[in-house]
Design a protein around this motif. Structure first.
Motif, PDB file in Angstrom:
ATOM      1  N   UNK A  98       0.820  -1.217   0.000  1.00  0.00           N
ATOM      2  CA  UNK A  98       0.000   0.000   0.000  1.00  0.00           C
ATOM      3  C   UNK A  98       0.850   1.260   0.000  1.00  0.00           C
ATOM      4  N   UNK A  99       2.058   1.156   0.527  1.00  0.00           N
ATOM      5  CA  UNK A  99       2.971   2.306   0.541  1.00  0.00           C
ATOM      6  C   UNK A  99       3.672   2.488  -0.802  1.00  0.00           C
ATOM      7  N   UNK A 100       3.479   1.551  -1.704  1.00  0.00           N
ATOM      8  CA  UNK A 100       4.101   1.661  -3.021  1.00  0.00           C
ATOM      9  C   UNK A 100       5.564   1.314  -3.037  1.00  0.00           C
ATOM     10  N   UNK A 101       6.079   0.775  -1.954  1.00  0.00           N
ATOM     11  CA  UNK A 101       7.499   0.428  -1.912  1.00  0.00           C
ATOM     12  C   UNK A 101       7.804  -0.677  -2.925  1.00  0.00           C
ATOM     13  N   UNK A 102       8.895  -0.504  -3.644  1.00  0.00           N
ATOM     14  CA  UNK A 102       9.179  -1.371  -4.784  1.00  0.00           C
ATOM     15  C   UNK A 102       9.995  -2.603  -4.408  1.00  0.00           C
ATOM     16  N   UNK A 103      10.682  -2.537  -3.287  1.00  0.00           N
ATOM     17  CA  UNK A 103      11.516  -3.651  -2.880  1.00  0.00           C
ATOM     18  C   UNK A 103      11.371  -3.937  -1.404  1.00  0.00           C
ATOM     19  N   UNK A 104      11.626  -5.162  -1.020  1.00  0.00           N
ATOM     20  CA  UNK A 104      11.578  -5.553   0.385  1.00  0.00           C
ATOM     21  C   UNK A 104      12.770  -6.445   0.660  1.00  0.00           C
ATOM     22  N   UNK A 105      13.566  -6.033   1.631  1.00  0.00           N
ATOM     23  CA  UNK A 105      14.702  -6.823   2.074  1.00  0.00           C
ATOM     24  C   UNK A 105      14.335  -7.488   3.399  1.00  0.00           C
ATOM     25  N   UNK A 106      14.384  -8.810   3.428  1.00  0.00           N
ATOM     26  CA  UNK A 106      14.047  -9.580   4.614  1.00  0.00           C
ATOM     27  C   UNK A 106      15.152 -10.589   4.864  1.00  0.00           C
ATOM     28  N   UNK A 107      15.126 -11.197   6.023  1.00  0.00           N
ATOM     29  CA  UNK A 107      16.091 -12.269   6.273  1.00  0.00           C
ATOM     30  C   UNK A 107      15.352 -13.536   6.686  1.00  0.00           C
ATOM     31  N   UNK A 108      16.030 -14.644   6.468  1.00  0.00           N
ATOM     32  CA  UNK A 108      15.509 -15.950   6.861  1.00  0.00           C
ATOM     33  C   UNK A 108      16.122 -16.323   8.200  1.00  0.00           C
ATOM     34  N   UNK A 109      15.311 -16.857   9.090  1.00  0.00           N
ATOM     35  CA  UNK A 109      15.805 -17.339  10.382  1.00  0.00           C
ATOM     36  C   UNK A 109      16.332 -18.759  10.185  1.00  0.00           C
ATOM     37  N   UNK A 110      17.649 -18.881  10.197  1.00  0.00           N
ATOM     38  CA  UNK A 110      18.283 -20.202  10.054  1.00  0.00           C
ATOM     39  C   UNK A 110      17.690 -21.212  11.039  1.00  0.00           C
ATOM     40  N   UNK A 111      17.449 -20.883  12.300  1.00  0.00           N
ATOM     41  CA  UNK A 111      16.884 -21.876  13.231  1.00  0.00           C
ATOM     42  C   UNK A 111      15.452 -22.288  12.909  1.00  0.00           C
ATOM     43  N   UNK A 112      14.808 -21.543  12.010  1.00  0.00           N
ATOM     44  CA  UNK A 112      13.415 -21.873  11.685  1.00  0.00           C
ATOM     45  C   UNK A 112      13.299 -22.878  10.547  1.00  0.00           C
ATOM     46  N   UNK A 113      14.357 -23.069   9.774  1.00  0.00           N
ATOM     47  CA  UNK A 113      14.216 -23.849   8.543  1.00  0.00           C
ATOM     48  C   UNK A 113      15.005 -25.151   8.525  1.00  0.00           C
ATOM     49  N   UNK A 114      15.841 -25.400   9.548  1.00  0.00           N
ATOM     50  CA  UNK A 114      16.613 -26.641   9.610  1.00  0.00           C
ATOM     51  C   UNK A 114      16.633 -27.151  11.035  1.00  0.00           C
ATOM     52  N   UNK A 115      16.656 -28.468  11.179  1.00  0.00           N
ATOM     53  CA  UNK A 115      16.807 -29.009  12.525  1.00  0.00           C
ATOM     54  C   UNK A 115      18.288 -29.159  12.861  1.00  0.00           C
ATOM     55  N   UNK A 116      18.585 -29.652  14.048  1.00  0.00           N
ATOM     56  CA  UNK A 116      19.973 -29.715  14.506  1.00  0.00           C
ATOM     57  C   UNK A 116      20.818 -30.679  13.680  1.00  0.00           C
ATOM     58  N   UNK A 117      20.168 -31.621  13.004  1.00  0.00           N
ATOM     59  CA  UNK A 117      20.895 -32.556  12.145  1.00  0.00           C
ATOM     60  C   UNK A 117      21.046 -32.033  10.723  1.00  0.00           C
ATOM     61  N   UNK A 118      20.495 -30.862  10.441  1.00  0.00           N
ATOM     62  CA  UNK A 118      20.584 -30.281   9.111  1.00  0.00           C
ATOM     63  C   UNK A 118      19.447 -30.663   8.188  1.00  0.00           C
ATOM     64  N   UNK A 119      18.448 -31.348   8.701  1.00  0.00           N
ATOM     65  CA  UNK A 119      17.299 -31.739   7.881  1.00  0.00           C
ATOM     66  C   UNK A 119      16.326 -30.560   7.767  1.00  0.00           C
ATOM     67  N   UNK A 120      15.590 -30.463   6.658  1.00  0.00           N
ATOM     68  CA  UNK A 120      14.656 -29.352   6.478  1.00  0.00           C
ATOM     69  C   UNK A 120      13.542 -29.370   7.510  1.00  0.00           C
ATOM     70  N   UNK A 121      13.176 -28.200   7.983  1.00  0.00           N
ATOM     71  CA  UNK A 121      11.966 -28.033   8.795  1.00  0.00           C
ATOM     72  C   UNK A 121      10.898 -27.478   7.872  1.00  0.00           C
ATOM     73  N   UNK A 122      10.016 -28.329   7.435  1.00  0.00           N
ATOM     74  CA  UNK A 122       9.079 -27.975   6.381  1.00  0.00           C
ATOM     75  C   UNK A 122       8.167 -26.818   6.761  1.00  0.00           C
ATOM     76  N   UNK A 123       7.716 -26.759   8.001  1.00  0.00           N
ATOM     77  CA  UNK A 123       6.814 -25.670   8.394  1.00  0.00           C
ATOM     78  C   UNK A 123       7.505 -24.316   8.317  1.00  0.00           C
TER      79      UNK A 123
END
Length: 471
Positions: A98-123
């Motif tokens: 709605x603000x018309x902003x053309x770009x969005x810079x975000x980051x991914x939370x590494x602890x949210x996407x992999x488990x301790x063994x390095x397997x994907x966390x699908x959710x």
């Protein structure tokens, strides 16, 4: 003074400072910002906005651990809830659009996407898929940072960035995310501000994980940059259509006097703050002056490391906030000498837009292979309040106007700058300063999670509408 960004875009007039509806933002007609291909967006980071730290399989990060230690974060704040973006992302994307902003810079939370063994966390992965797909539906250019400081705690328990193995685990993480998100990301940044991760995290202990040793800082930096270098070819293989880069925070150092000692101190400040990161990336070597500051702290560098680190970049992200005035400490370093009578932000940082221009032009002269640049963070904290449903953040408007003037001057001096991201889209968890310091162009009431568009965001929206109409 034609070379003074503050003179090109005047500071606040008395009318504006009283909350006048006059427009103090729109750039001059000859500004490079009117180019339709100059990207104007906003930025955030996962731990600062997402919350939901214990949901859907997310593992603890070093910032969960650090912020739970009494005295480490102002007021005992943590990122446990933050802006609740994990649950409110759809409304936040609508707000961004709605603000018309053309770009969005975000980051991914590494602890949210992999488990301790390095397997994907699908959710966790699915959350970012939904978010990025919606951003693309809105026509918003996506810049994704893989590491914005929230290292999984289980990796820190094995030594964190002091452990060379973490660089290889980062490459695995980059491999997973670029496979999963290919086609939804316009630009990948491997790391955000490795200076902060290395120096504030391992050198002086101000940030997680809270260690304080110069030797730790230089070794952590080497492993961070190695992680970057290992990840770039993986990203190129898995998502060839996207840009690949890294984000560095830079600092302007000025000398307190004309003495040779103070001039040397200012040089050493910029070596420590800028060349420590940029020389390995763009020259394939560490600046030897760095070890004049910190004798005996040379990191362990294995054969081939510097070639890996200095692989070509598609872009360089630059974050800039303030300058530091320094004097010689009488030994082999520098000491801060704060100037009196200068404008400062809520952080206590001096407002000095000319520093951004001067550094960018200097980098062009120093690094002949300087890649295209995006200003990936620039903004200021102020003690904003909502009054009658409005936020008149007049100092921020002036700050942004003058810093954008500095960017324009650098472009006109020949620096290839292709975009600018406001820090930040909304008020958020400001690391060791908790929730007191407000950097957003959108106000967040943390008790209700209500978002209120600040005047600065309204004026950016107005400019973008005008630019679009002229295209």
């Amino acid at each position: 003074m034609a070379n003074d960004a503050s003179a090109v875009f005047d500071t606040l007039s008395p009318a504006v400072s009283k909350g006048s509806p006059a427009d103090p933002f729109t750039p001059p007609a000859d500004s490079s910002l009117w180019r339709k291909n100059f990207l104007l967006g906003a930025a955030t980071a996962s731990y600062q906005i997402e919350g939901a730290v214990n949901e859907d399989g997310r593992l603890p990060s070093i910032w969960d651990t650090f912020s739970a230690i009494p005295g480490k974060v102002l007021a005992g704040d943590t990122g446990a809830v933050a802006c609740d973006h994990y649950h409110r992302w759809e409304a936040d994307v609508e707000m961004l659009a709605s603000l018309g902003l053309e770009g969005y810079r975000l980051s991914i939370a590494w602890p949210r996407v992999m488990d301790a063994a390095g397997a994907p966390n699908r959710k966790g992965i699915d959350f970012y898929k939904r978010l990025l797909n919606r951003l693309k539906e809105k026509g918003i250019t996506t810049f994704v940072t893989l590491y914005h400081w929230d290292l999984p705690q289980h990796l820190e328990d094995r030594g964190g960035w002091l452990n060379r193995d973490t660089a290889y685990r980062f490459a695995d993480y980059a491999d997973l995310m670029s496979c999963e998100l290919a086609g939804t990301v316009d630009a990948w940044a491997t790391l955000n501000e490795p200076w902060c991760s290395a120096y504030l995290g391992y050198g002086n202990g101000h940030h997680a994980p809270g260690l304080a040793n110069d030797r730790f800082a230089t070794q952590a930096m080497h492993h961070l940059l190695l992680a970057h270098g290992l990840a770039v070819p993986v990203l190129r293989t898995n998502d060839p259509a996207s840009q690949k880069g890294i984000v560095a925070n830079i600092g302007r150092g000025t000398a307190n006097s004309d003495s040779a000692a103070d001039q040397r101190a200012a040089h050493l400040f910029e070596v420590q703050h800028n060349a420590w990161i940029l020389d390995p990336l763009l020259k394939g070597s560490y600046p030897q002056d760095l070890f004049e500051l910190w004798p005996g702290t040379e990191p362990l560098v294995l054969d081939g490391d510097m070639e890996t680190i200095s692989a070509p970049l598609d872009f360089l992200g630059i974050n800039y906030y303030f300058r530091t005035n320094v004097a010689s400490d009488g030994a082999h370093g520098f000491r801060d000498v704060p100037l009196e009578g200068v404008e400062r932000t809520q952080m206590g940082w001096e407002v000095y837009p000319d520093g951004l221009r001067d550094l960018l032009i200097g980098f062009k002269e120093t690094y002949h292979n300087l890649p295209p640049i995006y200003i990936t963070e620039n903004g200021m904290a102020s003690d904003d309040e909502v009054t009658d449903g409005h936020v008149e953040d007049t100092q921020r408007i002036s700050f942004l106007r003058r810093h954008l003037a500095a960017v324009d001057q650098a472009i006109k001096a020949g620096v290839d700058i292709r975009g600018y991201f406001l820090w930040s889209l909304m008020d958020n968890f400001e690391w060791a300063f908790g929730y007191e310091r407000r950097f957003g162009v959108v106000h967040v009431d943390y008790s209700t999670q209500k978002r209120t568009i600040k005047r600065s965001a309204e004026l950016v929206e107005k400019f973008l509408q005008e630019r679009k109409a002229k295209a």
